[in-house]
Scaffold this active site. Structure first.
Site, PDB file in Angstrom:
ATOM      1  N   HIS A  62       0.770  -1.287  -0.062  1.00 36.92           N
ATOM      2  CA  HIS A  62      -0.094   0.154   0.043  1.00 36.92           C
ATOM      3  C   HIS A  62       0.921   1.256  -0.158  1.00 36.92           C
ATOM      4  CE1 HIS A  62      -3.707   2.285   1.002  1.00 36.92           C
ATOM      5  NE2 HIS A  62      -2.963   3.056   1.689  1.00 36.92           N
ATOM      6  N   ASP A 109      -6.706  -3.281   4.174  1.00 32.60           N
ATOM      7  CA  ASP A 109      -5.422  -2.641   4.758  1.00 32.60           C
ATOM      8  C   ASP A 109      -5.611  -2.416   6.075  1.00 32.60           C
ATOM      9  OD1 ASP A 109      -6.258   0.271   2.218  1.00 32.60           O
ATOM     10  OD2 ASP A 109      -4.809  -1.728   2.054  1.00 32.60           O
TER      11      ASP A 109
HETATM   12  C1  GRF Z   1       0.938   0.799  -6.286  1.00 26.45           C
HETATM   13  O1  GRF Z   1       0.956   2.282  -5.797  1.00 26.45           O
HETATM   14  C2  GRF Z   1       0.777   0.162  -4.977  1.00 26.45           C
HETATM   15  O2  GRF Z   1       1.171   0.344  -3.912  1.00 26.45           O
HETATM   16  C3  GRF Z   1      -0.865  -0.035  -5.110  1.00 26.45           C
HETATM   17  O3  GRF Z   1      -1.100  -0.053  -6.216  1.00 26.45           O
HETATM   18  C4  GRF Z   1      -0.263   0.396  -7.261  1.00 26.45           C
HETATM   19  C5  GRF Z   1       0.222  -0.553  -8.095  1.00 26.45           C
HETATM   20  O4  GRF Z   1       0.867  -0.219  -9.138  1.00 26.45           O
HETATM   21  N1  GRF Z   1      -1.189  -1.001  -3.960  1.00 26.45           N
HETATM   22  P1  GRF Z   1       1.253  -1.118 -10.267  1.00 26.45           P
HETATM   23  O5  GRF Z   1      -0.060  -1.541 -10.890  1.00 26.45           O
HETATM   24  O6  GRF Z   1       2.225  -2.047  -9.859  1.00 26.45           O
HETATM   25  O7  GRF Z   1       2.203  -0.182 -11.315  1.00 26.45           O
END
Ligand code: GRF
Length: 204
Positions: free
Chosen positions: A113, A154
């Protein structure tokens, strides 16, 4: 469902995604030559041709599904069992994981997260929304949280957090970029350590 992970004495990992999949791509690269850890399955709820190509090259099962609820979960369970998956990684996955799915993988589902939970977490807090809220709250720090997944968004036990100081003139774009860099740098390492530690404990 075709079998992809035939290896029996490896730790087979599935990654669930809903977005660009940059974290998933990063994990595929990181574990590419691992003898022990195999990324076997990418389950996407949004089309992702780039990731699909990378999976084809790396002999990883890529499954895209527009289903929801129990129908989606049935596909996820079937594919995880068919590939002898023992860990599920959520990387930008926006759907809630059901209690019945969690029961199949107790303490084996990990999420990343883009904030310092418990701050700026919960339903609707994902991607750019998180950074917008952090800036609006005039926080001096932000960061990433890697945690176990439970039935509430979360809220699971935190495995690791990495933080950064916000500049005075921090913008949505600069913050998102800095957070993304933290994710790419630390998610693979934390995952490897967490999975390795839990498997060695089993032996002991
Ligand atoms: C990231 O910001 C992650 O922390 C959140 O969703 C986003 C995923 O980005 N869970 P990606 O799809 O891996 O580019």
């Amino acid at each position: 469902y075709s079998y992809f992970c035939k290896h029996m004495n490896t730790t087979n990992i599935a990654i669930f995604i809903s977005g660009k999949g940059s974290n998933a791509l990063n994990l595929i690269t990181y574990f590419k030559n691992s003898e022990q850890f195999k990324i076997c399955l990418i389950f996407a709820t949004k089309e992702n041709p780039e990731l699909e190509r990378s999976c084809a090259i790396n002999n990883i099962k890529f499954h895209f599904s527009l289903k929801n609820g129990i129908e989606l979960e049935k596909d996820q369970i079937q594919l995880c069992l068919a590939n002898s998956i023992s860990w599920v990684v959520l990387a930008g996955y926006l759907k809630q994981i059901s209690p019945s799915f969690i029961a199949l993988f107790p303490n084996r589902i990990i999420n990343i997260h883009p904030s310092l939970l418990p701050k700026f977490g919960g339903k609707g807090m994902y991607g750019i929304n998180v950074h917008r809220a952090v800036l609006a709250a005039k926080e001096s720090k932000s960061g990433i949280t890697i945690h176990y997944v439970t039935e509430e968004f979360d809220k699971g036990e935190i495995i690791a957090q990495y933080n950064l100081d916000l500049d005075l003139e921090e913008t949505l774009e600069t913050l998102e970029k800095k957070i993304h860099e933290l994710e790419l740098r630390y998610f693979p390492i934390v995952l490897e350590e967490t999975i390795y530690d839990s498997s060695t404990q089993k032996i002991i």
